[in-house]
Motif scaffolding. Structure first.
Motif, mmCIF file in Angstrom:
data_model
loop_
_atom_site.group_PDB
_atom_site.id
_atom_site.type_symbol
_atom_site.label_atom_id
_atom_site.label_comp_id
_atom_site.label_asym_id
_atom_site.label_seq_id
_atom_site.Cartn_x
_atom_site.Cartn_y
_atom_site.Cartn_z
ATOM 1 N N UNK B 188 -26.536 -7.188 7.284
ATOM 2 C CA UNK B 188 -27.280 -8.009 8.249
ATOM 3 C C UNK B 188 -26.576 -7.988 9.604
ATOM 4 N N UNK B 189 -25.268 -8.113 9.572
ATOM 5 C CA UNK B 189 -24.477 -8.095 10.805
ATOM 6 C C UNK B 189 -24.632 -6.765 11.551
ATOM 7 N N UNK B 190 -24.504 -5.676 10.811
ATOM 8 C CA UNK B 190 -24.498 -4.353 11.448
ATOM 9 C C UNK B 190 -25.891 -3.877 11.859
ATOM 10 N N UNK B 191 -26.935 -4.533 11.372
ATOM 11 C CA UNK B 191 -28.296 -4.132 11.750
ATOM 12 C C UNK B 191 -28.942 -5.191 12.629
ATOM 13 N N UNK B 192 -28.132 -6.087 13.182
ATOM 14 C CA UNK B 192 -28.725 -7.235 13.886
ATOM 15 C C UNK B 192 -29.463 -6.829 15.148
ATOM 16 N N UNK B 193 -29.126 -5.676 15.701
ATOM 17 C CA UNK B 193 -29.835 -5.260 16.912
ATOM 18 C C UNK B 193 -31.203 -4.661 16.570
ATOM 19 N N UNK B 197 -34.986 -6.218 7.979
ATOM 20 C CA UNK B 197 -35.073 -7.398 7.125
ATOM 21 C C UNK B 197 -34.443 -7.148 5.750
ATOM 22 N N UNK B 198 -33.604 -8.068 5.348
ATOM 23 C CA UNK B 198 -32.907 -7.923 4.070
ATOM 24 C C UNK B 198 -33.474 -8.907 3.045
ATOM 25 N N UNK B 199 -33.886 -8.345 1.917
ATOM 26 C CA UNK B 199 -34.398 -9.154 0.811
ATOM 27 C C UNK B 199 -33.386 -9.136 -0.332
ATOM 28 N N UNK B 208 -27.308 -17.949 -1.578
ATOM 29 C CA UNK B 208 -26.194 -17.326 -0.859
ATOM 30 C C UNK B 208 -26.709 -16.287 0.129
ATOM 31 N N UNK B 209 -27.719 -15.523 -0.287
ATOM 32 C CA UNK B 209 -28.286 -14.503 0.598
ATOM 33 C C UNK B 209 -28.925 -15.160 1.820
ATOM 34 N N UNK B 210 -29.690 -16.241 1.605
ATOM 35 C CA UNK B 210 -30.247 -16.962 2.756
ATOM 36 C C UNK B 210 -29.127 -17.470 3.659
ATOM 37 N N UNK B 211 -28.042 -17.947 3.055
ATOM 38 C CA UNK B 211 -26.966 -18.533 3.860
ATOM 39 C C UNK B 211 -26.338 -17.520 4.809
ATOM 40 N N UNK B 212 -26.413 -16.237 4.461
ATOM 41 C CA UNK B 212 -25.849 -15.215 5.347
ATOM 42 C C UNK B 212 -26.925 -14.452 6.122
ATOM 43 N N UNK B 213 -28.183 -14.886 6.022
ATOM 44 C CA UNK B 213 -29.187 -14.299 6.903
ATOM 45 C C UNK B 213 -30.271 -13.457 6.261
ATOM 46 N N UNK B 214 -30.344 -13.423 4.940
ATOM 47 C CA UNK B 214 -31.455 -12.721 4.311
ATOM 48 C C UNK B 214 -32.746 -13.485 4.602
ATOM 49 N N UNK B 215 -33.883 -12.784 4.499
ATOM 50 C CA UNK B 215 -35.161 -13.407 4.869
ATOM 51 C C UNK B 215 -36.143 -13.500 3.706
ATOM 52 N N UNK B 216 -35.645 -13.229 2.502
ATOM 53 C CA UNK B 216 -36.554 -13.316 1.371
ATOM 54 C C UNK B 216 -35.907 -12.778 0.122
ATOM 55 N N UNK C 247 -19.758 -16.612 12.927
ATOM 56 C CA UNK C 247 -18.315 -16.384 12.785
ATOM 57 C C UNK C 247 -18.025 -15.555 11.526
ATOM 58 N N UNK C 248 -18.705 -15.902 10.443
ATOM 59 C CA UNK C 248 -18.510 -15.147 9.189
ATOM 60 C C UNK C 248 -18.737 -13.652 9.412
ATOM 61 N N UNK C 249 -19.831 -13.325 10.098
ATOM 62 C CA UNK C 249 -20.137 -11.908 10.344
ATOM 63 C C UNK C 249 -18.934 -11.169 10.943
#
Lengths: 306, 306, 306, 306
Positions: B188-193, B197-199, B208-216, C247-249
């Motif tokens: 998620x971090x490396x594809x933020x630009x 979308x990460x499921x 846990x996945x939602x907590x780090x930015x997954x969308x589904x 920050x985690x990222x």
């Protein structure tokens, strides 16, 4: 019509050396039957017991079902009658494997080689695998050879399953490509009351396999150094162990190079050097880099083959 | 006609929860379209974003090519238009995957889910996989979702390959079933630009996945406890983390039971308990033993679901 | 004298962030206590809950038994009284671990961290491990923290063993370095009736661990970016999840670099960049190549830390 | 005083069969030197080339440093002078291994067996291992035997490292317990210009190892069936391959039982049946369950040994 066992109740004799042949492709990635035929003419002159068609080196997972059958048909047509054609008929489902085995027999296969299903490897325990192979062997018009190739499937056919399956009248042997010589010896020991034949799945441990009772080999390297692999067989069968050992040594690095180090693309590259048609693999298998080709060449030349 | 990106250049939005639906079979192991339809009617009432058809839980490796397409066609017909159909189109060869993706699109799939080829896993490095997915995405009429499921394939799609592929306009995201949360966060971090979308590939680590930015999530357990998985999504999206945590805890053991502990047969068994048609798997997948069924039931009941 | 539980019967509270400190050596490979002391002075100013001494990053398998104890004694002397010292006391045999735990307590450790024995990993099932930890906890003068670090030991302490052991009055928690977030959540769920505390074993999944109920972390990266790891803790504890995520990222790649990508030598190199004494490892751990140092630096600088 | 090579510059000849002896303990888990001595008296009558002391089966990771040395001293005193004592001196750090090798030599060891360090296995590449073994061999007063035992260490000493190390004048051979016969043959091939000796690390593949050029074996099973393992050696050395094969078959299941199936506890149990002192292991190794003992017994009796 072939029967599952001859009138004396004996199982088909599959002893000997087999190259698991590669599948040449045209530039458009179609099967190149002309080039295949050229290779077959050359293989016919080598004292192979037969050919394995649609083994891992034949890129069978990349062929459509019809292509798999058609390649076997063409090989059978081109090959002298005394050479066995063992056709890979393994699919993930039992149903598809049953059907494919039937089609392979109709296309002229003398026996079918059935790889372990593996996608649901966590559930492929002895119970599932015994059920699978029993159903396939029950219905197959030709004898079945078990096939365990953990490097590709991530799964070893358990010894207890092999022992149980060895009692089936239409299962004649196993190709074991894992290279665990203790396991191979144990399988031979535990199936000794059956007429069950073990083939080494690689030229790298062929001598060792003979030393513990294997009766042949299906060896990728035999696509390239066929005469030499047959010579190693001969030395083992006639008890010339010192000469066998010297030859075995020289085959290990070339064998590793065309199998686990660089894979099918390397096998096909090496075939070109030794007068066969190799060519490209279907994608996603990639051509070797130039650096890899150099290392591959070195693995042959440092052992005196190039 | 769908285009790869809408007029604003935006990628398809695939956020939300999807059950990777199971395939019901008749006693003769044919696809049971009636039972499938019954399940679909029930799923239509749950706030899923859509369905994944031909994921690992759909036993896709056990279906013939025509069956795979036909199941997708039937699902698309039965499902309300606002629900997405993401169809598994992955095959071992690039050629077959390209063709299957096209057929899936014609059958009505809104997107295709492409599993990593894996038979020649020793050669499936980033170079091979980037080549494979690029070819598939170049030609696919509908967006492509990457699919990494190491428990089945023995292969993790490398992070650097995901990052490269995230830049392709027709690749919209990834279903990651490996459960390595550090890896998921890094992707998620490396594809933020990118609009990538990460499921999560399982209900076990959905919070846990939602907590780090997954969308589904594409969650096997959603076949059984669909409302609850959607509720967990809602709690995460609205920042009710304590309630989310309490719900997440209760889903872990049932989820493990229907995935890595007992597999698809357990998923189908549990579906029966919750009012869906599950039934048997195609062979060689075996029915659960009675002892396993008891453990499975316990994994649900001890968490208050039965 | 410390007792295993305070008068209220409560277990020791170990919540918070701990660096598993590195051991500086002189050029002759002796422990450099002066440099160690310098590092401790700096760590004392960071809001750590305490330090872990003799974790994997402390090269404890390379220290003699007396050195292990002496380092703990020196750390305890140098560190303010309100900071906890958790000392690694794990050995292969139960007997040696019992003895080492006692020595660590005498040297001033507030708790001991006991890694899973692993040489005979094929026999280290739940029965053996429950027996081992029970004996150690029965006799240890200070509380015991379980320690599962499969990357080094090739062994995951089974969840059922953790659940059983969580009921022991002298076992207060676990440091889990495996990074399997589903497992971590399951352990927290299954031990919720106990006063059992789970610490994330790495900064790479710290946010995710907090999201499912962990109460702290033992993070190699905290040796280098201690303030930042403590800030991540603070953001999680105060529910500032968006800031926490950002920050985690930025911590993931530096963390991977100093752990599984390059190991302890990289941790020590990075410490030098951030004002600590790192220096060389004991052999056979090798210094980083110049190329590796460049990659390491890039992993920090590309995330804005250098 | 022994020198690293005799006056003719030849390396020490280590050909032959060695049991890696077990360590008997008293009820209080102390080393039982009386029982050890009894075993040694019996082993002295078997045509072993010598004994390996502090191999994996000696529970060396469970012994204190002083115990390791003391056991070697006692063995050397009790054993006839013409039997070699090869002492395990491997520790995790290079420093400790250097020191332990010296102590073992002083205690009377004829050679030292040095296991690969493994805790930081991710960093134990060829560079680190070559450095480690070179330092140890440079300083060791007696010859060094390399030791690769991936089942315990999770690490295979790479072939290229073995080839490099084979050129060191004080490294005389390798004990390879991995059982990969292709690798063993390749090592023999690639070190053929050196006077480098390969010992099979298990009785399960002893015949196969001889067939490709190994010169002996360090076999756990030789603690129990010593005469028989020596007989297998004799049959191989005199070219009686058929008889060798028949004997080899009968040793595989007992060997698996006392190694990877049930481990050291089973080895010690079987020793009791064959007139030796076995007894319990140090904890955390557990005694066998009654069910396991029955299976173990069956593995011997079904092959005609009980």
């Amino acid at each position: 019509k072939r029967t599952q066992a001859d009138s004396a109740g004996q199982r088909m004799d599959i002893r000997g050396i087999y190259p698991p042949i590669a599948t040449p492709f045209t530039e458009k990635e179609d099967v190149d039957y002309q080039k295949l035929n050229d290779n077959l003419q050359k293989y016919a002159k080598i004292p192979f017991r037969g050919l394995v068609v649609q083994g891992s080196n034949g890129e069978y997972p990349y062929l459509m079902a019809e292509e798999r059958v058609e390649v076997v048909r063409r090989v059978r047509q081109a090959l002298p009658r005394d050479k066995l054609v063992i056709a890979g008929s393994g699919c993930e489902s039992t149903m598809a494997t049953v059907q494919m085995s039937e089609q392979m027999a109709q296309a002229g296969a003398d026996a079918v080689l059935v790889v372990t299903p593996c996608f649901y490897r966590g559930r492929m325990d002895s119970r599932a695998l015994i059920h699978h192979y029993t159903k396939v062997a029950d219905s197959s018009p030709v004898p079945v050879v078990l096939y365990s190739v953990p490097a590709n499937t991530g799964l070893d056919l358990p010894v207890d399953a092999v022992v149980t399956l060895s009692q089936h009248p239409n299962i004649v042997g196993i190709k074991d490509s894992g290279g665990d010589i203790t396991r191979i010896a144990l399988i031979i020991h535990k199936t000794s009351s059956e007429d069950f034949q073990v083939l080494a799945g690689s030229a790298g441990f062929l001598l060792a396999a003979y030393s513990v009772g294997a009766v042949g080999g299906v060896c990728a390297l035999a696509n390239v150094l066929g005469q030499q692999v047959c010579q190693l067989e001969e030395l083992c069968l006639t008890g010339q162990w010192e000469a066998a050992k010297a030859l075995q040594y020289r085959l290990i690095e070339p064998n590793i190079a065309v199998t686990r180090k660089f894979g099918v693309a390397a096998l096909k590259q090496a075939m070109e050097w030794f007068g066969y048609h190799g060519g490209s693999c279907r994608f996603p298998l990639q051509p070797l880099s130039e650096a890899d080709v150099r290392v591959l060449r070195q693995d042959f030349s440092s052992n005196g083959w190039l």
